[in-house]
Enzyme design. Structure first.
Site, PDB file in Angstrom:
ATOM      1  N   LEU A   1      -0.672  -6.892  -8.591  1.00 15.19           N
ATOM      2  CA  LEU A   1       0.380  -6.582  -7.618  1.00 15.19           C
ATOM      3  C   LEU A   1       1.055  -7.836  -7.040  1.00 15.19           C
ATOM      4  O   LEU A   1       0.393  -8.713  -6.530  1.00 15.19           O
ATOM      5  CB  LEU A   1      -0.216  -5.750  -6.470  1.00 15.19           C
ATOM      6  CG  LEU A   1       0.768  -5.331  -5.380  1.00 15.19           C
ATOM      7  CD1 LEU A   1       1.813  -4.375  -5.915  1.00 15.19           C
ATOM      8  CD2 LEU A   1       0.029  -4.733  -4.214  1.00 15.19           C
ATOM      9  N   ASP A   2       2.371  -7.869  -7.087  1.00 14.68           N
ATOM     10  CA  ASP A   2       3.181  -8.951  -6.501  1.00 14.68           C
ATOM     11  C   ASP A   2       2.863 -10.321  -7.082  1.00 14.68           C
ATOM     12  O   ASP A   2       3.226 -11.348  -6.513  1.00 14.68           O
ATOM     13  CB  ASP A   2       3.007  -9.010  -4.977  1.00 14.68           C
ATOM     14  CG  ASP A   2       3.526  -7.756  -4.283  1.00 14.68           C
ATOM     15  OD1 ASP A   2       4.292  -7.009  -4.920  1.00 14.68           O
ATOM     16  OD2 ASP A   2       3.164  -7.520  -3.124  1.00 14.68           O
TER      17      ASP A   2
END
Lengths: 289, 289, 289, 289
Positions: free
Chosen positions: B232-233
């Site tokens: 994530l990210d």
């Protein structure tokens, strides 16, 4: 800027938000025949907190410098539960500089100091290395070598504190000083130590941020100047700026490009501090205009 | 830009750094009577890796479109241990859009799409909410509501995959789609899902970055567009930009100012992808000129 | 950057656009066993002109330094109608500095020079005023006072030319030198005099640009570094940057904020020149990566 | 921002600089039990002119809306020789839009309008071309085609004025409207027509600024939003922004990159106008916080 004016008084305030504060403060100045040259205020609705900076000319003001503090305290600050500070623009602050090996921030500050742009006195520059002794020598400022090792840290910090006290230093600037100051040391200069961190905080906290930025593949790098607290790289931010980079930039290029951001950001933060435009509340910095 | 030219072929390459690659590649094109209209290369010395994008006109080129791939593979790519991709500029990519409730990135993309600036086909827009159905309707693009709950996530992702397959979608853009895609979903579109994160990554990873930025008291906010990976990210960054803020800016103001950065950064990243100017290697993105 | 490498050869080229130039140039280097460390090219379609910068390691190259020029001229430059220049990265250029009264650009350059960031020799600094003699003295560089009046201008420019010739100066930097050089003087250093103009050109050409910017009420100020031609403030731009301002900024504040842009922009332009990354064609500057 | 508050009153003032203005104004509000939610002031020392914007909650204020104007005029504005305006935050302004053929600014405004970010009513959109009729139609806003030729200009401007009057339009936005309005037309909306010029004014006044920027070889392009006066491109600037470019950017690329700056700059200027944060004095615009 008060450059073209007579000496001014500057008051910075924060207090619980309440009706009529601006009216009371400006009325206090007006009734005593003061001419306001700058006024900026801010209300933080989440914190229900009011912030204000007001600057007025001392010439013609009907209270003497000594009378201002007790009069304001009694008439306004106490009833409004204010935290506040009073300064006079013609009192030049005394700045202590800490450096290590890198010269770019040091040169930038000294060039502004010598040209008269940065209105401070610099009674002493302290370094844990001898590399910059020659640079400092060019500017005729006393340079004191205070080397630090893990074992000698407490003792050497005390030595530095003694030197700063002896030179009546008001605030400190860490111009790429590569040592972490102990909480005990920091406590001597609350909200009066300004650091430059070579990243866009809170990204890349800690050591070697340009290496980390390169590894992460960011497209923009930055620098952050903040007041030092006992929590590393987490103090209230005064100023930040950034520079666009590309995949062509090696770590060395990032370091080179970063130097230009670092020196400008640090000097801007120091200027804001000297002009009494900063006000810290709960780890955030209000920077007045 | 190939706007004023005939159709072009675009090759993007990365391979171990070695002598003579540019000479070999350009000689291949030259010998077959190709006219190069753009060439950009990059050498990562730490990784000892070479990157290149070259674009040449198909008109007059002595190899047919079908011959280029085997000829280049045999003559150059295999001996040089290249990873490479070939595209033709007149093949319009098919873009799938995922949205949730916020319209600013969607409008920005659709406005560019309709004006002809963004040269894609948009066969379908998928959303986990119905809020933007009307906006999408204005542009005459099929809108499919695929609601997602913790329980239905796997099943609904499969439904989305089926829709995308049916519409022969080449790559996906998450225009403030507020769901996290599963690694399994992401694996279907490696380096072909573009997300916009509403912070200057790696600062403020995760949810509510504007709240976090406000709490930290930063002086600049940003947005980051990146390829989606299972982490994530943390995917390879394509584009970032920033905007200066002050203590006056509430969280709501940050969100408002942030929208302008988000939409511009996302559209720039999508444009770079469409023009075949990006090349991912080890979690970093080379963005050619 | 060639910092971590052996000495390199750098060739900058422009010529009529034609097929196969990159192939011919890179093949020339490759056949002679050269390892290319940087290559950047640009085609100006309007002008039908091709631009290229290529840099390769001298170590292992099969032509001696003396052989490169005639070999390249014969094999490639002449047949392709090229204008071109050859440089070697280990030949440190000799930079002459012209200053007047303001110190900020001077300090910025000297700090980079002394830290080793700016790889030049500075044999002499010339000024029409004595104000900065002390600053220059700190750095141990010869300072020559060459005052200029309307009557003595021609004679004093000749004196300056003699000094520059005596010190074998390769190129000049006007670090806020407040005199206009005559076309005759400029002709001695074509594309080799770098000036900093304190506005975002072409806005506010001429004297007192900050006063003009304030009067016009702009919201952003800038600075421009350019090669000096006989046409005042109209030479080919190398670098520009800007800074946001507000209605609060007085002319004095603009001047102060402008100093930071000026010094950074000038130093960036000088660095690009030193690294042989600039190429002028018809009043525009290609700045290679 | 007054988003989370009850309706507010907003007063914008300018007057000769004199002692005690802030005290008088804030005392007026305080005595009538008003709660100030924003206050910003500015003194222009050269012009000896004082500027102020103050916003307070109407809830609990002891004067009715109708009483504020005469009370303030009598007690403060007249004695202090003020020029001033009073607005109420819950009165939504009516915005007229003029467009021609380009859609990017139009889409940007309509997207903000429809999402509720831009708190205006848009009763009518006027264009001298039919190209954008379909775009406007998507948003359900009346579109009126008012073609203009050199011969019909006076008559068609009158027609436009009639339409605007009929729709009770408060102010106008020229969203890349490619006609020059006559001084007579402009006189109907003094300081109430907002234009976007596609250059960093005062550079590249007039037609085809991107062509001029390309020809001059600038390294940064910009856009400027300003109030329209009878002097073309010379009206008071509200907002500007810029974008970095390179020699690779063709005129077409400049136009494309420029669109993103234009739309953001125009929308920011419109937002400032709507929030009553602008104040024009002698061809300069104070933009309050």
């Amino acid at each position: 800027m008060s450059t073209n004016h007579s000496a001014t008084a500057i008051i910075r305030i924060h207090c619980p938000d309440q009706r009529g504060i601006v009216a009371r403060v400006t009325d206090f100045i007006h009734r005593n025949n003061g001419n306001i040259v700058a006024l900026d205020q801010h209300t933080d609705r989440d914190e229900k907190r009011f912030f204000m900076r007001v600057e007025w000319e001392l010439e013609g003001f009907e209270l003497s410098r000594e009378q201002i503090e007790p009069a304001f305290e009694f008439a306004i600050a106490t009833p409004c539960k204010m935290k506040w500070k009073l300064h006079f623009s013609d009192k030049t602050p005394r700045m202590g500089l800490f450096v290590s090996k890198m010269s770019h921030c040091l040169y930038d500050i000294l060039a502004r100091y010598q040209s008269g742009e940065m209105k401070v006195e610099i009674p002493v520059i302290i370094s844990n290395h001898k590399d910059l002794e020659e640079v400092v020598g060019k500017f005729g400022i006393p340079f004191v070598h205070v080397p630090v090792t893990a074992e000698t840290k407490a003792q050497q910090e005390q030595k530095a504190l003694d030197i700063l006290k002896e030179h009546e230093v008001d605030f400190l600037v860490l111009a790429r000083y590569m040592q972490i100051l102990s909480p005990k040391f920091v406590d001597h200069y609350p909200e009066r130590i300004i650091n430059i961190h070579h990243s866009f905080l809170p990204a890349f906290i800690g050591a070697k941020p340009y290496h980390a930025a390169h590894a992460r593949g960011v497209k923009i790098i930055g620098a952050t100047s903040h007041y030092v607290t006992s929590d590393l790289d987490a103090g209230p931010i005064i100023e930040q700026d950034v520079s666009r980079i590309s995949h062509h930039d090696t770590v060395e290029r990032l370091i080179q490009k970063g130097r230009d951001i670092e020196k400008i950001v640090l000097s801007r933060a120091v200027m804001a501090h000297i002009e009494r435009k900063t006000l810290v509340y709960k780890n955030r910095t209000v920077v007045f205009q």
